[in-house]
Design an enzyme around this catalytic site. Structure first.
Site, PDB file in Angstrom:
ATOM      1  N   ASP A  14       0.798  -1.234   0.000  1.00 41.09           N
ATOM      2  CA  ASP A  14       0.000   0.000   0.000  1.00 41.09           C
ATOM      3  C   ASP A  14       0.826   1.277   0.000  1.00 41.09           C
ATOM      4  OD1 ASP A  14      -2.262  -1.683   0.211  1.00 41.09           O
ATOM      5  OD2 ASP A  14      -1.953  -1.797   2.367  1.00 41.09           O
ATOM      6  N   LYS A  17       2.550   1.557  -5.242  1.00 42.64           N
ATOM      7  CA  LYS A  17       3.215   0.907  -6.385  1.00 42.64           C
ATOM      8  C   LYS A  17       2.410   1.103  -7.665  1.00 42.64           C
ATOM      9  CE  LYS A  17       3.180  -3.188  -4.465  1.00 42.64           C
ATOM     10  NZ  LYS A  17       2.802  -2.841  -3.103  1.00 42.64           N
ATOM     11  N   GLY A  43      -4.215  -5.044  -3.903  1.00 43.04           N
ATOM     12  CA  GLY A  43      -5.204  -4.122  -4.448  1.00 43.04           C
ATOM     13  C   GLY A  43      -4.455  -2.906  -4.933  1.00 43.04           C
ATOM     14  N   HIS A  44      -4.374  -2.744  -6.225  1.00 43.90           N
ATOM     15  CA  HIS A  44      -3.650  -1.590  -6.763  1.00 43.90           C
ATOM     16  C   HIS A  44      -4.634  -0.494  -7.141  1.00 43.90           C
ATOM     17  CE1 HIS A  44       0.351  -3.733  -7.826  1.00 43.90           C
ATOM     18  NE2 HIS A  44       0.037  -3.796  -6.561  1.00 43.90           N
ATOM     19  N   GLN A 177       2.278  -6.612  -2.510  1.00 47.48           N
ATOM     20  CA  GLN A 177       2.620  -6.578  -1.075  1.00 47.48           C
ATOM     21  C   GLN A 177       3.935  -5.821  -0.855  1.00 47.48           C
ATOM     22  OE1 GLN A 177       1.482 -10.021  -2.234  1.00 47.48           O
ATOM     23  NE2 GLN A 177      -0.454  -8.994  -2.003  1.00 47.48           N
TER      24      GLN A 177
END
Ligand code: IMP
Ligand code: MG
Length: 332
Positions: A14, A17, A43-44, A177
């Site tokens: 988080d 990225k 989750g991007h 991650q």
């Protein structure tokens, strides 16, 4: 000839990225974007054409018409995968023709989801990640090539990347991650079940000589989501959480916050071979009006953003790397 850049997270995920990947895709001529670890636990969050889009499986290359591959280091949940394909198509992105899955990628099954759904010890995202990797390494897993609904997406990543020695292949490896969640380097057992380092990108079919730049992404403070106690008892972190919108992109859980631990960032820089450090969300501490970090378990306080940035710049320069700072105004 293969050239590869890697985007790697230096903290607990988080760190932005997605944003960095998005920027690099816009400014470089990559032929492929490859997700190299994790599953739909990631989750991007991406701001594309002013719209907020969250992807879990699918690499950010799709937003730029770049071939986007889910590599064999990942685990894939077919139901979630098709949901994302549909969502991307609904906003006009030709995901079906751009996205590919390496045939030797393992899949997350209904049983994996059920098992992980019962976890309370680690505080997982309940996306079946741990059980899927366990079965992969226990040699009981299923590979994507065995799943009939995925057939139209399957490729041989060796053929894809090495098919012509004359053709230039330029890859952006998109990590999931982060270092603090890495199965080997994180705070075990409060970790994810994959490798979250630059080394992990190499497990997806390229030689070490291919690596050009390693973009290490950090946040100017830390967040962690999971079962361990992480956040110190101080209302400042409530403020940081609210201002920074620190709620999970996958599960909506509030992220625990703390000041940056420079020693963790430095370790992650060294182990990942980071050539460029990106420090995100500087604007959040500017809004909160407090600036601190930890070094050698001591709290270092700053009275301005500039002071803190200088401190980080100096340390990074000692390590021989460049730094970029970004905040709200830089959102793409
Ligand atoms: P799992 O990866 O779902 O097994 O979860 C293991 C740990 O990693 C938990 O603490 C999760 O909250 C954390 N985690 C997994 N994926 C992400 C992510 O993308 N961002 C932040 N934390 C994550
Ligand atoms: Mg994330």
């Amino acid at each position: 000839m293969i050239i590869a850049d890697v985007v790697v997270d230096l903290q607990y995920g988080d760190c932005g990225k997605g944003k960095v990947t998005h920027h690099l895709c816009r400014t470089n001529d990559y032929t492929h974007v490859i997700r190299y670890n994790g599953g739909c636990n990631a989750g991007h969050t991406i701001y594309h054409d002013g719209r907020k889009v969250i992807t879990h499986h699918i690499p950010a290359g799709v937003f730029f018409g770049i071939k986007s591959i889910i590599g064999p280091g990942c685990v894939l949940e077919p139901y979630q995968f098709f949901k994302e394909i549909r969502e991307l198509e609904e906003i006009g992105i030709p995901a079906r023709s751009l996205v590919h899955i390496a045939k030797n990628t393992h899949v997350i099954t209904r049983d994996h989801l059920r098992e992980d759904g019962a976890d309370t010890a680690i505080g997982t995202t309940k996306r079946g990640n741990g059980p899927a990797y366990r079965d992969k390494y226990g040699r009981k897993g299923k590979r994507a090539e065995e799943i009939s609904s995925l057939q139209g997406f399957i490729i041989d990543i060796y053929e894809e990347l090495h098919k012509s020695d004359a053709e230039e292949v330029k890859i952006l490896f998109e990590g999931a991650q982060g270092f603090g969640l890495d199965i080997d380097w994180g705070d075990y057992p409060y970790v994810t079940s994959s490798h979250c380092t630059t080394a992990s990108a190499l497990l997806n079919g390229v030689p070490p000589q291919a690596i050009r730049d390693v973009f290490g992404v950090a946040k100017v403070y830390e967040t962690y989501v999971g079962a361990k106690d992480f956040e110190p008892n101080d209302p400042i972190f409530d403020e940081i959480r609210t201002v920074g919108e620190e709620f999970g992109a996958t599960t909506g859980r509030p992220r625990q916050c703390n000041w940056m631990n420079w020693n963790l960032v430095e370790k992650a820089i060294k182990i990942n071979g980071v050539s460029r450090l990106i420090v995100n969300k500087v604007d959040v501490l500017e809004k909160v009006g407090k600036w601190s970090l930890y070094q050698n378990e001591e709290k270092v306080n700053f009275s301005t953003s500039t002071e803190m940035k200088h401190w980080i710049l100096n340390r990074a320069h000692e390590l021989g790397i460049k730094v970029d700072f970004s905040g709200e105004k830089d959102r793409i």
